[in-house]
Design a protein around this motif. Structure first.
Motif, PDB file in Angstrom:
ATOM      1  N   TRP A  84      -7.953   4.892   2.839  1.00 33.60           N
ATOM      2  CA  TRP A  84      -6.945   3.712   3.176  1.00 33.60           C
ATOM      3  C   TRP A  84      -6.133   4.177   4.521  1.00 33.60           C
ATOM      4  CZ3 TRP A  84      -1.373   4.844   3.391  1.00 33.60           C
ATOM      5  CH2 TRP A  84      -1.414   6.145   2.847  1.00 33.60           C
ATOM      6  N   GLY A  85      -5.513   3.136   4.995  1.00 34.14           N
ATOM      7  CA  GLY A  85      -4.455   3.663   6.109  1.00 34.14           C
ATOM      8  C   GLY A  85      -3.452   2.417   5.894  1.00 34.14           C
ATOM      9  N   SER A  86      -2.120   2.785   6.264  1.00 36.44           N
ATOM     10  CA  SER A  86      -0.976   2.105   6.149  1.00 36.44           C
ATOM     11  C   SER A  86      -1.123   0.867   7.001  1.00 36.44           C
ATOM     12  CB  SER A  86       0.267   2.893   6.525  1.00 36.44           C
ATOM     13  OG  SER A  86       0.274   3.101   8.130  1.00 36.44           O
ATOM     14  N   TRP A  87      -2.121   0.782   8.071  1.00 39.80           N
ATOM     15  CA  TRP A  87      -2.341  -0.393   8.988  1.00 39.80           C
ATOM     16  C   TRP A  87      -3.205  -1.283   8.206  1.00 39.80           C
ATOM     17  CZ3 TRP A  87      -7.488   0.001   9.312  1.00 39.80           C
ATOM     18  CH2 TRP A  87      -7.876   1.068   8.982  1.00 39.80           C
ATOM     19  N   CYS A  88      -4.014  -0.939   6.935  1.00 42.87           N
ATOM     20  CA  CYS A  88      -4.846  -1.805   6.440  1.00 42.87           C
ATOM     21  C   CYS A  88      -4.324  -2.834   5.531  1.00 42.87           C
ATOM     22  CB  CYS A  88      -5.873  -0.984   6.122  1.00 42.87           C
ATOM     23  SG  CYS A  88      -7.008  -1.744   4.894  1.00 42.87           S
ATOM     24  N   GLY A  89      -4.527  -4.223   5.780  1.00 42.12           N
ATOM     25  CA  GLY A  89      -3.924  -5.156   4.793  1.00 42.12           C
ATOM     26  C   GLY A  89      -4.459  -5.026   3.724  1.00 42.12           C
ATOM     27  N   PRO A  90      -5.769  -4.905   3.293  1.00 48.66           N
ATOM     28  CA  PRO A  90      -6.355  -5.005   1.955  1.00 48.66           C
ATOM     29  C   PRO A  90      -5.892  -3.536   0.996  1.00 48.66           C
ATOM     30  CG  PRO A  90      -7.942  -5.525   3.412  1.00 48.66           C
ATOM     31  CD  PRO A  90      -6.914  -5.344   4.438  1.00 48.66           C
ATOM     32  N   CYS A  91      -5.713  -2.618   2.120  1.00 46.76           N
ATOM     33  CA  CYS A  91      -5.119  -1.157   1.470  1.00 46.76           C
ATOM     34  C   CYS A  91      -3.811  -1.338   0.911  1.00 46.76           C
ATOM     35  CB  CYS A  91      -4.993  -0.146   2.434  1.00 46.76           C
ATOM     36  SG  CYS A  91      -6.411   0.082   3.313  1.00 46.76           S
ATOM     37  N   ASP A 116      -3.915   6.966  10.961  1.00 42.63           N
ATOM     38  CA  ASP A 116      -2.616   6.711  10.684  1.00 42.63           C
ATOM     39  C   ASP A 116      -1.885   7.631  11.401  1.00 42.63           C
ATOM     40  OD1 ASP A 116      -0.851   4.910   9.516  1.00 42.63           O
ATOM     41  OD2 ASP A 116      -1.758   5.295   7.642  1.00 42.63           O
ATOM     42  N   ALA A 117      -0.520   7.485  11.577  1.00 40.36           N
ATOM     43  CA  ALA A 117       0.605   8.456  11.832  1.00 40.36           C
ATOM     44  C   ALA A 117       1.298   8.889  10.547  1.00 40.36           C
ATOM     45  CB  ALA A 117       1.614   7.865  12.652  1.00 40.36           C
ATOM     46  N   ARG A 118       1.293  10.356  10.662  1.00 37.44           N
ATOM     47  CA  ARG A 118       1.925  10.710   9.244  1.00 37.44           C
ATOM     48  C   ARG A 118       3.249   9.779   8.922  1.00 37.44           C
ATOM     49  NH1 ARG A 118       1.652  15.254   6.054  1.00 37.44           N
ATOM     50  NH2 ARG A 118       0.298  16.328   7.429  1.00 37.44           N
ATOM     51  N   GLN A 119       4.156   9.806   9.530  1.00 34.80           N
ATOM     52  CA  GLN A 119       5.504   9.169   9.110  1.00 34.80           C
ATOM     53  C   GLN A 119       5.154   7.714   8.512  1.00 34.80           C
ATOM     54  OE1 GLN A 119       8.215  10.991   8.515  1.00 34.80           O
ATOM     55  NE2 GLN A 119       8.577   9.556   7.269  1.00 34.80           N
ATOM     56  N   ASP A 120       4.225   7.027   9.287  1.00 35.56           N
ATOM     57  CA  ASP A 120       4.110   5.674   8.928  1.00 35.56           C
ATOM     58  C   ASP A 120       3.274   5.760   7.503  1.00 35.56           C
ATOM     59  OD1 ASP A 120       4.904   4.590  11.048  1.00 35.56           O
ATOM     60  OD2 ASP A 120       2.830   4.277  12.010  1.00 35.56           O
ATOM     61  N   ALA A 121       2.455   6.580   7.213  1.00 40.29           N
ATOM     62  CA  ALA A 121       1.662   6.738   5.846  1.00 40.29           C
ATOM     63  C   ALA A 121       2.878   7.112   4.870  1.00 40.29           C
ATOM     64  CB  ALA A 121       0.775   7.609   5.899  1.00 40.29           C
ATOM     65  N   VAL A 122       3.558   8.102   5.196  1.00 43.33           N
ATOM     66  CA  VAL A 122       4.604   8.799   4.093  1.00 43.33           C
ATOM     67  C   VAL A 122       5.564   7.506   3.736  1.00 43.33           C
ATOM     68  CG1 VAL A 122       6.694  10.225   3.871  1.00 43.33           C
ATOM     69  CG2 VAL A 122       4.443  11.141   4.716  1.00 43.33           C
ATOM     70  N   ASP A 123       6.000   6.640   4.702  1.00 46.00           N
ATOM     71  CA  ASP A 123       6.854   5.915   4.658  1.00 46.00           C
ATOM     72  C   ASP A 123       6.321   4.608   3.690  1.00 46.00           C
ATOM     73  OD1 ASP A 123       8.993   6.826   5.924  1.00 46.00           O
ATOM     74  OD2 ASP A 123       8.726   5.646   7.739  1.00 46.00           O
ATOM     75  N   PHE A 124       4.894   4.483   3.726  1.00 47.46           N
ATOM     76  CA  PHE A 124       4.053   3.352   3.077  1.00 47.46           C
ATOM     77  C   PHE A 124       4.261   3.700   1.822  1.00 47.46           C
ATOM     78  CE2 PHE A 124      -0.070   2.102   1.351  1.00 47.46           C
ATOM     79  CZ  PHE A 124      -0.002   0.791   1.673  1.00 47.46           C
ATOM     80  N   VAL A 125       3.691   4.967   1.192  1.00 45.89           N
ATOM     81  CA  VAL A 125       3.616   5.456   0.020  1.00 45.89           C
ATOM     82  C   VAL A 125       4.942   5.228  -0.941  1.00 45.89           C
ATOM     83  CG1 VAL A 125       1.447   6.457   0.187  1.00 45.89           C
ATOM     84  CG2 VAL A 125       3.410   7.805   0.207  1.00 45.89           C
ATOM     85  N   ARG A 126       5.920   6.066  -0.135  1.00 37.53           N
ATOM     86  CA  ARG A 126       7.221   6.150  -0.894  1.00 37.53           C
ATOM     87  C   ARG A 126       8.009   4.637  -1.133  1.00 37.53           C
ATOM     88  NH1 ARG A 126       8.912  11.513   2.037  1.00 37.53           N
ATOM     89  NH2 ARG A 126       7.910  12.943   0.916  1.00 37.53           N
ATOM     90  N   ASN A 127       7.776   3.754  -0.012  1.00 38.95           N
ATOM     91  CA  ASN A 127       8.451   2.359  -0.287  1.00 38.95           C
ATOM     92  C   ASN A 127       7.724   1.695  -1.274  1.00 38.95           C
ATOM     93  OD1 ASN A 127       9.986   2.956   2.104  1.00 38.95           O
ATOM     94  ND2 ASN A 127       8.914   2.026   3.268  1.00 38.95           N
ATOM     95  N   ARG A 128       6.510   2.119  -1.671  1.00 44.56           N
ATOM     96  CA  ARG A 128       5.575   1.326  -2.657  1.00 44.56           C
ATOM     97  C   ARG A 128       5.595   2.182  -4.046  1.00 44.56           C
ATOM     98  NH1 ARG A 128       4.224  -0.115   2.012  1.00 44.56           N
ATOM     99  NH2 ARG A 128       3.568  -2.052   2.286  1.00 44.56           N
ATOM    100  N   GLY A 129       6.361   3.170  -4.106  1.00 40.76           N
ATOM    101  CA  GLY A 129       6.607   4.018  -5.541  1.00 40.76           C
ATOM    102  C   GLY A 129       5.248   4.772  -5.792  1.00 40.76           C
ATOM    103  N   ILE A 130       4.369   5.205  -4.610  1.00 43.40           N
ATOM    104  CA  ILE A 130       3.080   5.600  -4.997  1.00 43.40           C
ATOM    105  C   ILE A 130       3.196   7.265  -5.212  1.00 43.40           C
ATOM    106  CG2 ILE A 130       0.709   5.850  -4.204  1.00 43.40           C
ATOM    107  CD1 ILE A 130       1.509   2.912  -4.731  1.00 43.40           C
ATOM    108  N   PRO A 139      -8.621  11.728  11.732  1.00 44.26           N
ATOM    109  CA  PRO A 139      -9.984  11.475  12.181  1.00 44.26           C
ATOM    110  C   PRO A 139     -10.988  11.442  11.147  1.00 44.26           C
ATOM    111  CG  PRO A 139      -9.427  13.785  12.324  1.00 44.26           C
ATOM    112  CD  PRO A 139      -8.108  13.195  12.021  1.00 44.26           C
ATOM    113  N   ALA A 140     -10.792  11.284   9.835  1.00 42.09           N
ATOM    114  CA  ALA A 140     -11.571  11.243   8.666  1.00 42.09           C
ATOM    115  C   ALA A 140     -12.517  12.449   8.714  1.00 42.09           C
ATOM    116  CB  ALA A 140     -12.248   9.843   8.661  1.00 42.09           C
TER     117      ALA A 140
END
Length: 194
Positions: A84-91, A116-130, A139-140
């Motif tokens: 996944w990525g925080s930039w990805c709508g279906p994700c 992804d950028a680390r802070q974007d990803a961290v904010d993404f999961v924390r804001n959603r309670g993941i 780079p996968a």
């Protein structure tokens, strides 16, 4: 009209049965080698002896910087591995479903956050309670052990059985109603004999 509906249902059942297993998608009893027979987006590897193994899915934890996590940390458990990525709508849409699947089934959910950028990803999961962790891997590189796997397909999900063999691949957004029965079936499989 009923005959037409019955014929259509029979065709769908036949097509689904055709997706349930394929010998060309994995080296029997060996290392996993990804092939998408006929361009399928849902691939199931059965019987269990035909499933291939993967080594080296590991990397830095997204939630615990400086800590290494990976598939090997979850031996003996069914693992739902999501790319996944925080930039990805279906994700964004499927993340709460993955959280629910983990909570409902007791399976391990492990992500790998790509491009992804680390802070974007961290904010993404924390804001959603993941609460499940992910490998932070822009780079996968952690996916290199998935020989032939299309790393550009995001989101995608791989389900590993209790022996950490690839049991199912979803090259699309997951659906709870489809994935929970697969996880439960894998959890019910007997342990491997030595």
């Amino acid at each position: 009209m009923n005959r037409l509906r019955a014929a259509a249902l029979a065709l769908v059942a036949l097509l689904l049965a055709g997706c349930s297993g394929t010998q060309e998608a994995v080296a029997t009893g060996g290392d996993f080698q990804f092939v998408a027979p006929g361009g399928q987006t849902e691939i199931f590897y059965d019987p269990p002896e035909s499933r291939g193994t993967v080594d080296g899915i590991t990397g830095e934890s997204l939630l615990h910087e400086g800590t290494t996590i990976g598939l090997a940390d979850h031996a003996g458990k069914v693992v739902v591995f999501n790319i996944w990525g925080s930039w990805c709508g279906p994700c964004r849409e499927e993340m709460p479903d993955l959280q629910f699947i983990g909570e409902e089934t007791g399976a391990v959910v492990l992500g790998v956050d790509v491009r992804d950028a680390r802070q974007d990803a961290v904010d993404f999961v924390r804001n959603r309670g993941i609460t499940f962790d992910s490998i932070f891997d822009p780079p996968a590189r952690a996916l290199a052990g998935l020989s032939g796997y299309p790393r550009n397909v995001v989101p995608s999900t791989i389900v590993f059985d209790k022996q950490q063999r690839v049991a199912a691949v979803y090259l699309k957004k997951i659906r709870v109603a489809e994935l929970i029965p697969v996880v439960q079936r894998l959890q019910a499989e007997p342990p491997a004999t030595v």
